[in-house]
Design a protein around this motif. Sequence first.
Motif, short mmCIF file in Angstrom:
data_model
loop_
_atom_site.label_atom_id
_atom_site.label_comp_id
_atom_site.label_asym_id
_atom_site.label_seq_id
_atom_site.Cartn_x
_atom_site.Cartn_y
_atom_site.Cartn_z
N VAL A 80 0.86 -1.34 -0.06
CA VAL A 80 -0.11 -0.02 -0.02
C VAL A 80 0.77 1.25 0.24
O VAL A 80 1.92 1.21 0.56
N LEU A 81 0.56 2.23 -0.71
CA LEU A 81 1.04 3.81 -0.75
C LEU A 81 1.03 4.46 0.70
O LEU A 81 0.13 4.28 1.48
N VAL A 82 2.20 4.49 1.13
CA VAL A 82 2.14 5.25 2.52
C VAL A 82 2.41 6.66 2.68
O VAL A 82 2.97 7.27 3.55
N PHE A 83 2.73 7.37 1.35
CA PHE A 83 2.84 8.86 1.27
C PHE A 83 4.25 9.22 2.10
O PHE A 83 5.02 8.55 1.85
N GLN A 223 -0.45 -6.80 -6.36
CA GLN A 223 -0.22 -6.78 -4.79
C GLN A 223 -0.53 -5.60 -4.24
O GLN A 223 -0.90 -5.40 -3.04
N VAL A 224 -0.75 -4.35 -5.03
CA VAL A 224 -0.81 -2.91 -4.59
C VAL A 224 -2.36 -2.71 -4.17
O VAL A 224 -3.25 -2.88 -5.17
N ALA A 225 -2.74 -2.43 -3.10
CA ALA A 225 -4.06 -2.20 -2.74
C ALA A 225 -4.58 -0.75 -3.19
O ALA A 225 -3.74 0.19 -3.73
N ILE A 288 5.62 2.42 -1.48
CA ILE A 288 4.71 1.40 -1.42
C ILE A 288 5.18 0.06 -0.82
O ILE A 288 6.21 -0.42 -1.40
N GLY A 289 4.61 -0.34 0.23
CA GLY A 289 5.07 -1.57 0.73
C GLY A 289 4.29 -2.16 2.04
O GLY A 289 3.10 -1.85 1.83
N THR A 290 4.66 -2.88 2.89
CA THR A 290 3.91 -3.50 3.90
C THR A 290 4.15 -2.92 5.14
O THR A 290 5.40 -2.44 5.34
N ALA A 291 3.48 -2.95 6.05
CA ALA A 291 3.57 -2.49 7.57
C ALA A 291 4.67 -3.29 8.15
O ALA A 291 5.51 -2.53 8.83
N ARG A 292 4.68 -4.58 7.75
CA ARG A 292 5.85 -5.37 8.22
C ARG A 292 7.09 -5.10 7.95
O ARG A 292 8.24 -4.90 8.74
N THR A 382 -0.46 1.18 8.36
CA THR A 382 -0.56 1.46 6.85
C THR A 382 -2.02 1.23 6.48
O THR A 382 -2.42 -0.07 6.07
N PRO A 383 -3.02 2.21 6.28
CA PRO A 383 -4.14 1.89 5.60
C PRO A 383 -4.54 2.40 4.28
O PRO A 383 -3.64 2.87 3.90
N ASN A 384 -5.31 1.76 3.83
CA ASN A 384 -5.79 2.35 2.28
C ASN A 384 -6.88 3.29 2.17
O ASN A 384 -7.08 3.87 1.15
N ARG A 385 -7.58 3.57 3.21
CA ARG A 385 -8.62 4.86 3.11
C ARG A 385 -7.90 5.97 3.91
O ARG A 385 -7.48 5.72 5.07
N MET A 386 -7.86 6.85 3.19
CA MET A 386 -7.04 8.01 3.55
C MET A 386 -7.95 8.70 4.68
O MET A 386 -9.08 9.24 4.55
N GLY A 387 -7.44 9.25 5.83
CA GLY A 387 -7.83 9.98 6.64
C GLY A 387 -7.48 11.67 6.51
O GLY A 387 -7.03 11.93 5.66
N THR A 388 -7.78 12.37 7.59
CA THR A 388 -7.66 13.84 7.10
C THR A 388 -6.70 14.54 8.19
O THR A 388 -6.42 15.59 8.02
N HIS A 389 -6.12 13.56 9.14
CA HIS A 389 -5.10 14.21 10.02
C HIS A 389 -3.76 14.15 9.53
O HIS A 389 -3.22 13.38 8.83
#
Length: 410
Positions: A80-83, A223-225, A288-292, A382-389
């Motif tokens: 997942v993209l982690v910005f 594999q990319v979310a 882009i990668g995993t939380a692990r 690492t989420p794939n729905r963006m929050g606003t904080h």
Amino acid sequence: MNHERSTNRSDAVTTRDPPIAGHVAPGFEPVEATFRETLRDDRELGAACAVMYRGELVVDLWGGYRDAQRTEPWTEDTLVLVFSATKGVAAAAMAHAHSQGYFDYDDRVADYWPAFAQHGKGNVTVRQLLAHQAGVAAIGRNMTPTDVADRESLIVRLAEKEPDWEPGTRHGYHAWSLGWYESELLRRTDPAGRTLGTYVTEELFDPLDESFYIGVPESVDSQVAHVEPFSPLDALRNVGSFPPRMLLGLANPFSTASRAMNPFDVSTPADLNAPEWRRLEIPAGNGIGTARALAQLYGVLATDGSPLNIDRETLDMLAAPGRSPTRDRRDVVLGTDTSYSLGFWKPFDGFEFGSKAAFGAPGAGGSFAFADPEQELGFAYTPNRMGTHVWDDPRELRLRLAVTACLKYK
């Protein structure tokens, strides 16, 4: 590991629970419970959370869905993209290069990159650059994938940049530019002449046998979310999560804040997950990668530096307090007091994580990863729905606090 407890769909409390898998070590069950509760929110999609503690992977959880239609469950190898959490990876690469003796943090950038000295930047040190003090936060607007892919033209633009403030006197979040400056400095000092994306793969994640990329190969596209952007309504509901001066700056398209935060020709940051963008190296924000993978990396930085061959002197520098700018600690871009050091965020009033020795990087949308050497801890969410904080996303914060509570009994 034989002391770990697996979790899967059969553990579900109700039929509405999303699919969750992975493991937690004994004593970390509250983290799993918090993760499960977070994913029960109907507005959530998918996420992963991982924790290294004293060299051991004690939390490795993933769940929910990798697509907006909720038809494809998040799996162990979902990326997942982690910005801007990517900035921590870039900083780790620079720390690794420093440990190998490629440069010193107090060297001048122009000693390795003479063209960088233009417009009064000749005395900017590597340390100042990595601390967002060089004044090169805003390098243009409406950049396309073609613009970013043209490395030679991009490097000229970076070198010719006139500082937004006198270097060293203030700091301001180099939201997207920092990674390209780091990459060019690394390319000029690494004997192999590698860009930061290549260096990250070969020197950080290949030795860890983990998956994280700055410039995603086509072979892992499946594999990319999907990344779900927040809506204008979400932003309005959570306007208090943004520093007020930052909002004022973003409202003015000519401000340093606006130019630093919005350089790309995209409608929403989530557009950077499109293949034409994620193929590129944007080392400040498109990792882009995993939380692990992130937790493993920070776990190494929080302990003894092995197996990445990062020496104790460098690790101690990462844990040390940052050096504030000489004139003003208010962030020119984010509009509030912040603290940076050697490419990482450090804890400050309003964003406290771990001990004073901790360091890490949050990402737009809610991703966050950090190391705490005092607790020998590496954490990633690492989420794939963006929050606003901008930081302290409520989902991530709940998990981080759950980890902290578990450590009290260790």
